[in-house]
Scaffold this motif. Structure first.
Motif, PDB file in Angstrom:
ATOM      1  N   PHE A  89       0.823  -1.213   0.000  1.00 28.81           N
ATOM      2  CA  PHE A  89       0.000   0.000   0.000  1.00 28.81           C
ATOM      3  C   PHE A  89       0.856   1.261   0.000  1.00 28.81           C
ATOM      4  O   PHE A  89       0.550   2.223  -0.727  1.00 28.81           O
ATOM      5  N   VAL A  90       1.934   1.297   0.789  1.00 26.66           N
ATOM      6  CA  VAL A  90       2.726   2.533   0.877  1.00 26.66           C
ATOM      7  C   VAL A  90       3.472   2.798  -0.434  1.00 26.66           C
ATOM      8  O   VAL A  90       3.673   3.966  -0.801  1.00 26.66           O
ATOM      9  N   ARG A  91       3.880   1.748  -1.158  1.00 25.75           N
ATOM     10  CA  ARG A  91       4.501   1.991  -2.465  1.00 25.75           C
ATOM     11  C   ARG A  91       3.481   2.578  -3.437  1.00 25.75           C
ATOM     12  O   ARG A  91       3.794   3.514  -4.182  1.00 25.75           O
ATOM     13  N   ILE A  92       2.261   2.040  -3.415  1.00 28.85           N
ATOM     14  CA  ILE A  92       1.226   2.532  -4.314  1.00 28.85           C
ATOM     15  C   ILE A  92       0.832   3.960  -3.957  1.00 28.85           C
ATOM     16  O   ILE A  92       0.674   4.818  -4.834  1.00 28.85           O
ATOM     17  N   ILE A  93       0.682   4.257  -2.686  1.00 27.97           N
ATOM     18  CA  ILE A  93       0.265   5.610  -2.292  1.00 27.97           C
ATOM     19  C   ILE A  93       1.373   6.617  -2.587  1.00 27.97           C
ATOM     20  O   ILE A  93       1.116   7.764  -2.965  1.00 27.97           O
ATOM     21  N   GLY A  94       2.643   6.213  -2.447  1.00 27.70           N
ATOM     22  CA  GLY A  94       3.744   7.094  -2.827  1.00 27.70           C
ATOM     23  C   GLY A  94       3.737   7.373  -4.318  1.00 27.70           C
ATOM     24  O   GLY A  94       4.072   8.479  -4.752  1.00 27.70           O
ATOM     25  N   PHE A  95       3.333   6.388  -5.104  1.00 28.09           N
ATOM     26  CA  PHE A  95       3.226   6.549  -6.550  1.00 28.09           C
ATOM     27  C   PHE A  95       2.073   7.483  -6.911  1.00 28.09           C
ATOM     28  O   PHE A  95       2.217   8.385  -7.744  1.00 28.09           O
ATOM     29  N   LEU A  96       0.914   7.315  -6.268  1.00 25.16           N
ATOM     30  CA  LEU A  96      -0.273   8.101  -6.612  1.00 25.16           C
ATOM     31  C   LEU A  96      -0.172   9.544  -6.149  1.00 25.16           C
ATOM     32  O   LEU A  96      -0.858  10.413  -6.697  1.00 25.16           O
ATOM     33  N   ILE A  97       0.649   9.829  -5.159  1.00 19.49           N
ATOM     34  CA  ILE A  97       0.755  11.191  -4.646  1.00 19.49           C
ATOM     35  C   ILE A  97       1.274  12.147  -5.712  1.00 19.49           C
ATOM     36  O   ILE A  97       0.848  13.302  -5.800  1.00 19.49           O
ATOM     37  N   PHE A  98       2.199  11.678  -6.553  1.00 16.14           N
ATOM     38  CA  PHE A  98       2.899  12.583  -7.452  1.00 16.14           C
ATOM     39  C   PHE A  98       2.414  12.551  -8.894  1.00 16.14           C
ATOM     40  O   PHE A  98       2.701  13.489  -9.646  1.00 16.14           O
ATOM     41  N   ILE A 113      -4.394  13.183 -10.745  1.00 17.37           N
ATOM     42  CA  ILE A 113      -4.923  12.934  -9.397  1.00 17.37           C
ATOM     43  C   ILE A 113      -3.890  13.233  -8.321  1.00 17.37           C
ATOM     44  O   ILE A 113      -4.186  13.135  -7.138  1.00 17.37           O
ATOM     45  N   GLY A 114      -2.663  13.581  -8.700  1.00 12.17           N
ATOM     46  CA  GLY A 114      -1.616  13.845  -7.716  1.00 12.17           C
ATOM     47  C   GLY A 114      -1.769  15.204  -7.049  1.00 12.17           C
ATOM     48  O   GLY A 114      -2.574  16.037  -7.458  1.00 12.17           O
ATOM     49  N   GLY A 115      -0.966  15.430  -6.025  1.00 10.11           N
ATOM     50  CA  GLY A 115      -1.002  16.701  -5.314  1.00 10.11           C
ATOM     51  C   GLY A 115      -2.343  16.956  -4.664  1.00 10.11           C
ATOM     52  O   GLY A 115      -2.928  16.078  -4.023  1.00 10.11           O
ATOM     53  N   ASN A 116      -2.874  18.174  -4.866  1.00  9.93           N
ATOM     54  CA  ASN A 116      -4.166  18.540  -4.294  1.00  9.93           C
ATOM     55  C   ASN A 116      -5.326  18.213  -5.223  1.00  9.93           C
ATOM     56  O   ASN A 116      -6.468  18.560  -4.925  1.00  9.93           O
ATOM     57  N   ASN A 117      -5.032  17.605  -6.380  1.00  8.57           N
ATOM     58  CA  ASN A 117      -6.114  17.221  -7.299  1.00  8.57           C
ATOM     59  C   ASN A 117      -6.878  16.021  -6.742  1.00  8.57           C
ATOM     60  O   ASN A 117      -6.315  15.150  -6.101  1.00  8.57           O
ATOM     61  N   GLY A 118      -8.158  15.973  -7.050  1.00  6.56           N
ATOM     62  CA  GLY A 118      -8.959  14.827  -6.640  1.00  6.56           C
ATOM     63  C   GLY A 118      -9.281  14.841  -5.159  1.00  6.56           C
ATOM     64  O   GLY A 118      -8.885  15.722  -4.395  1.00  6.56           O
ATOM     65  N   VAL A 119      -9.998  13.834  -4.741  1.00  7.93           N
ATOM     66  CA  VAL A 119     -10.418  13.680  -3.350  1.00  7.93           C
ATOM     67  C   VAL A 119      -9.479  12.693  -2.666  1.00  7.93           C
ATOM     68  O   VAL A 119      -9.161  11.636  -3.221  1.00  7.93           O
ATOM     69  N   GLY A 162       7.919   4.006  -4.770  1.00  7.95           N
ATOM     70  CA  GLY A 162       6.724   4.494  -5.455  1.00  7.95           C
ATOM     71  C   GLY A 162       6.805   5.981  -5.771  1.00  7.95           C
ATOM     72  O   GLY A 162       6.385   6.413  -6.853  1.00  7.95           O
ATOM     73  N   ALA A 163       7.353   6.762  -4.828  1.00  4.28           N
ATOM     74  CA  ALA A 163       7.455   8.207  -5.035  1.00  4.28           C
ATOM     75  C   ALA A 163       8.407   8.534  -6.182  1.00  4.28           C
ATOM     76  O   ALA A 163       8.151   9.464  -6.955  1.00  4.28           O
ATOM     77  N   ILE A 164       9.497   7.786  -6.313  1.00  4.46           N
ATOM     78  CA  ILE A 164      10.448   8.039  -7.404  1.00  4.46           C
ATOM     79  C   ILE A 164       9.783   7.799  -8.756  1.00  4.46           C
ATOM     80  O   ILE A 164       9.922   8.606  -9.682  1.00  4.46           O
ATOM     81  N   ILE A 165       9.041   6.702  -8.871  1.00  2.00           N
ATOM     82  CA  ILE A 165       8.364   6.400 -10.137  1.00  2.00           C
ATOM     83  C   ILE A 165       7.313   7.463 -10.452  1.00  2.00           C
ATOM     84  O   ILE A 165       7.208   7.947 -11.580  1.00  2.00           O
ATOM     85  N   GLY A 166       6.523   7.848  -9.440  1.00  2.00           N
ATOM     86  CA  GLY A 166       5.498   8.860  -9.664  1.00  2.00           C
ATOM     87  C   GLY A 166       6.076  10.229  -9.952  1.00  2.00           C
ATOM     88  O   GLY A 166       5.551  10.982 -10.785  1.00  2.00           O
ATOM     89  N   TYR A 167       7.192  10.564  -9.290  1.00  2.00           N
ATOM     90  CA  TYR A 167       7.764  11.897  -9.466  1.00  2.00           C
ATOM     91  C   TYR A 167       8.386  12.060 -10.847  1.00  2.00           C
ATOM     92  O   TYR A 167       8.450  13.179 -11.363  1.00  2.00           O
ATOM     93  N   ILE A 168       8.838  10.965 -11.451  1.00  2.00           N
ATOM     94  CA  ILE A 168       9.351  11.042 -12.827  1.00  2.00           C
ATOM     95  C   ILE A 168       8.255  11.572 -13.754  1.00  2.00           C
ATOM     96  O   ILE A 168       8.490  12.475 -14.572  1.00  2.00           O
ATOM     97  N   VAL A 169       7.059  11.026 -13.619  1.00  2.00           N
ATOM     98  CA  VAL A 169       5.939  11.463 -14.455  1.00  2.00           C
ATOM     99  C   VAL A 169       5.606  12.922 -14.176  1.00  2.00           C
ATOM    100  O   VAL A 169       5.423  13.730 -15.102  1.00  2.00           O
TER     101      VAL A 169
END
Length: 267
Positions: free
Chosen positions: A23-32, A36-42, A86-93
């Motif tokens: 879960f923490v890898r996925i949530i780190g990925f979805l944050i960035f 839907i990242g950042g303040n977007n979405g609910v 997860g955050a590294i992968i998401g932050y690349i995007v």
């Protein structure tokens, strides 16, 4: 609820420590990631999506055994490592998408729009108007062309190449040079997007310079600024049909950078 669903819930409950690491890898990925990242979405929607993807990965059979120091601190350090993967992968995007804001700064400065910025709720900063147009156009193309499927496939692939607790992050020179490569791609994409409009305005400046030499009494500032705005908007209108070609370049860059980052973190 059928028997199969009940068994999945029982397995998750009996392996809560493993499920939390997924879960923490996925949530780190979805944050960035954009859209839907950042303040977007609910926030609850993002958490629910992370829980659903984690459950699918948990039952996929790609998760291998993991080990950690049998203490709270050992488990906490493993959670941090999985979050950073997860955050590294998401932050690349996110970083590649943000290159269009760099494009917008260069275009707006040439067109005279540098003072007319808008507030971006995602980054809580002022962003250029043209950059905002490019960013939302890029997000729309990304969703329409199923770019989000590529991202989900990438996070699934990460569990095959980077089992839980096996990622090599601290002291990884390959990851450091990978970050430098991401920054290089940031500037390359930014210049690529801005080049047509900047080139058009440069030709306009040269033409105005020749005109001023021919008509010395002409007020170049009164004439030049409206012409720059008109020329910039016309150039923007002309290149919008080929914007999808630039999108595919960004799509390929994102795929390559994610794949390289996963490879350099492999043990």
């Amino acid at each position: 609820m059928n028997l199969e669903s009940s068994q999945i819930l029982i397995d998750i409950f009996n392996n809560t420590d493993l499920y939390m690491l997924i879960f923490v890898r996925i949530i780190g990925f979805l944050i960035f990631i954009p859209v839907i990242g950042g303040n977007n979405g609910v926030a609850m929607v993002k958490i629910g999506l992370a829980m659903a993807i984690s459950a699918i990965i948990f039952t996929s059979g790609n998760i291998t055994e993991f080990a950690y120091i049998n203490s709270i601190m050992g488990y906490f350090m493993l959670i941090l490592k999985e979050f950073f993967v997860g955050a590294i992968i998401g932050y690349i995007v996110f970083f590649v998408f943000s290159s269009v804001y760099f494009t917008g700064h260069m275009i707006d400065q040439q067109m005279g729009y540098s003072m007319a910025s808008v507030f971006d709720p995602v980054s809580n900063t002022q962003v250029p108007i043209t950059g905002n147009l490019y960013y939302f156009s890029l997000c729309a193309l990304f969703i329409l062309n199923r770019g989000h499927h590529m991202l989900i496939n990438a996070i699934f692939y990460s569990y095959k190449s980077l089992p839980i607790g096996k990622a090599y992050i601290l002291g990884n020179n390959g990851l450091f040079f990978g970050i430098i490569n991401i920054m290089i791609e940031f500037f390359k994409i930014g210049f690529l997007f801005a080049l047509p409009i900047i080139g058009t305005i440069l030709v306009m400046d040269i033409a105005l310079g020749v005109l001023v030499r021919a008509v010395p009494k002409m007020n170049v500032f009164a004439v030049g600024m409206p012409l720059k705005v008109i020329a910039g908007l016309l150039a923007l209108w002309v290149i919008m049909p080929v914007f999808s070609e630039l999108y595919y370049r960004i799509y390929n860059v994102i795929s390559e950078l994610i794949l390289n980052s996963i490879k350099v973190m492999m043990p």
